[in-house]
Design an enzyme around this catalytic site. Sequence first.
Site, PDB file in Angstrom:
ATOM      1  N   SER A   1      38.021 -15.998  17.872  1.00  0.00           N
ATOM      2  CA  SER A   1      37.126 -14.972  18.341  1.00  0.00           C
ATOM      3  C   SER A   1      36.015 -15.722  18.971  1.00  0.00           C
ATOM      4  O   SER A   1      35.101 -15.054  19.417  1.00  0.00           O
ATOM      5  CB  SER A   1      36.528 -14.299  17.033  1.00  0.00           C
ATOM      6  OG  SER A   1      37.593 -13.592  16.344  1.00  0.00           O
TER       7      SER A   1
ATOM      8  N   CYS B   1      30.844  -4.398  -2.631  1.00  0.00           N
ATOM      9  CA  CYS B   1      30.096  -3.469  -2.061  1.00  0.00           C
ATOM     10  C   CYS B   1      29.996  -2.051  -3.011  1.00  0.00           C
ATOM     11  O   CYS B   1      29.012  -1.591  -3.377  1.00  0.00           O
ATOM     12  CB  CYS B   1      30.847  -2.770  -0.762  1.00  0.00           C
ATOM     13  SG  CYS B   1      32.632  -2.887  -0.717  1.00  0.00           S
TER      14      CYS B   1
ATOM     15  N   HIS C   1      31.040   4.383   0.406  1.00  0.00           N
ATOM     16  CA  HIS C   1      31.855   4.504  -0.697  1.00  0.00           C
ATOM     17  C   HIS C   1      31.247   5.628  -1.959  1.00  0.00           C
ATOM     18  O   HIS C   1      30.039   5.657  -1.892  1.00  0.00           O
ATOM     19  CB  HIS C   1      31.950   3.067  -1.710  1.00  0.00           C
ATOM     20  CG  HIS C   1      32.660   2.090  -1.092  1.00  0.00           C
ATOM     21  ND1 HIS C   1      33.512   2.439  -0.068  1.00  0.00           N
ATOM     22  CD2 HIS C   1      32.649   0.812  -1.347  1.00  0.00           C
ATOM     23  CE1 HIS C   1      34.273   1.288   0.301  1.00  0.00           C
ATOM     24  NE2 HIS C   1      33.669   0.202  -0.312  1.00  0.00           N
TER      25      HIS C   1
ATOM     26  N   VAL D   1      33.635  -6.752  10.987  1.00  0.00           N
ATOM     27  CA  VAL D   1      32.961  -5.348  10.819  1.00  0.00           C
ATOM     28  C   VAL D   1      31.683  -5.771   9.916  1.00  0.00           C
ATOM     29  O   VAL D   1      30.616  -5.190  10.419  1.00  0.00           O
ATOM     30  CB  VAL D   1      33.863  -4.562  10.068  1.00  0.00           C
ATOM     31  CG1 VAL D   1      33.205  -3.263   9.468  1.00  0.00           C
ATOM     32  CG2 VAL D   1      35.115  -4.393  10.816  1.00  0.00           C
TER      33      VAL D   1
HETATM   34  C1  2RA Z   1      36.925  -2.762  -0.330  1.00  0.00           C
HETATM   35  N1  2RA Z   1      35.233  -3.530  -1.881  1.00  0.00           N
HETATM   36  O1  2RA Z   1      36.274  -1.761  -0.257  1.00  0.00           O
HETATM   37  C2  2RA Z   1      36.425  -4.076  -1.071  1.00  0.00           C
HETATM   38  C3  2RA Z   1      36.035  -5.331  -0.071  1.00  0.00           C
HETATM   39  N2  2RA Z   1      34.906  -4.732   0.848  1.00  0.00           N
HETATM   40  O2  2RA Z   1      37.777  -3.103   0.313  1.00  0.00           O
END
Ligand code: 2RA
Length: 325
Positions: free
Chosen positions: A39, A126, A233, A12
């Site tokens: 893959s 992230c 997020h 992804v």
């Molecule tokens: C999550 N920050 O959101 C962690 C890994 N990308 O699952």
Amino acid sequence: MTKLAVVGATGVVGNKMLEMLENYGIGYDEVVLFSSKRSSGKEIELNGETLVVQELTDESTDGGFDYVVMSAGGSISEHYAPLFEKHGAIVIDNSSQWRMHEDIDLIVPEINEPKLDRKIIANPNCSTIQSVVALKPLQDKFGLKRVHYATYQAVSGSGSGGIRDLEDGAKGEEPTTYPHPIHNNVLPHIDVFLENGYTKEEQKMIDETKKILQDDALEVTATCVRVPVMDSHSVQMNVTLDKEATVEEVRDAFRGFSHIVLMDNPENNEYPMPLDAAGRPEVFVGRIRKDPTLPNTFHVWCVSDNLLKGAAQNTVQILQTLIDE
Ligand code: 2RA
């Protein structure tokens, strides 16, 4: 002649990194895409060229690469990043493997630059990246004393498994990635639980925030929650500054800071939401208000696309600064 390797090209985040390489017009002469054996063989279009994904092996690392961008998990990075480094490449890794190693740079280009004591650069978590981008202008203008994070994290942060659990959960199917259904639910559980009762995700936000903002005295705590959102997020930050400020002074600190978009007009129902941030490179901030229960303390709401600024875009921005040097 700049030769680039992309490891985890079929994942992804890997797919988003390829998209960013095209969007940013990154200047390389040759690129090789790598994945696991399972893959490998897949054909991927990049900049008008059809590339066949190759299986990553120890021998691959001696391919004369100048730069490697990786998003293939901690164990793959633990084994292959030092091999690429040994053969002369600079590696930018998305996994958590190297982030807290003292001699490894943990980089958000709007905030810090690599020292390159090692030729492995770690891309932060992230939810950390978007948060420190929002915190940096406040640190610069007012100083920071304490941050309390509460996150609302999209399922794409877990890769294809999390996406599948959200999609299939809506059809009543049992989760395969999460311990409980995410459909019509929230999970106060991201990554594994530690002895102190925090999850690894929460500990990452705490440790990485201090390292990136270069302030071990900064008091940071976090609760990280998975929510049934596909992309982007959201992070509620309760921030105590070193000195008094007005809401307008806090808003001013965000205005004009690289990659921040201020969306703070609640009277008109204007505040950042995942639907605003998905697919966009910026970090959106809003709902700024004083917290009357603590001195010099403000609430700040921050939203950003976790696959872009939170991962692939930050990685490619680091690559671009290295290539442009
Ligand atoms: C999550 N920050 O959101 C962690 C890994 N990308 O699952």
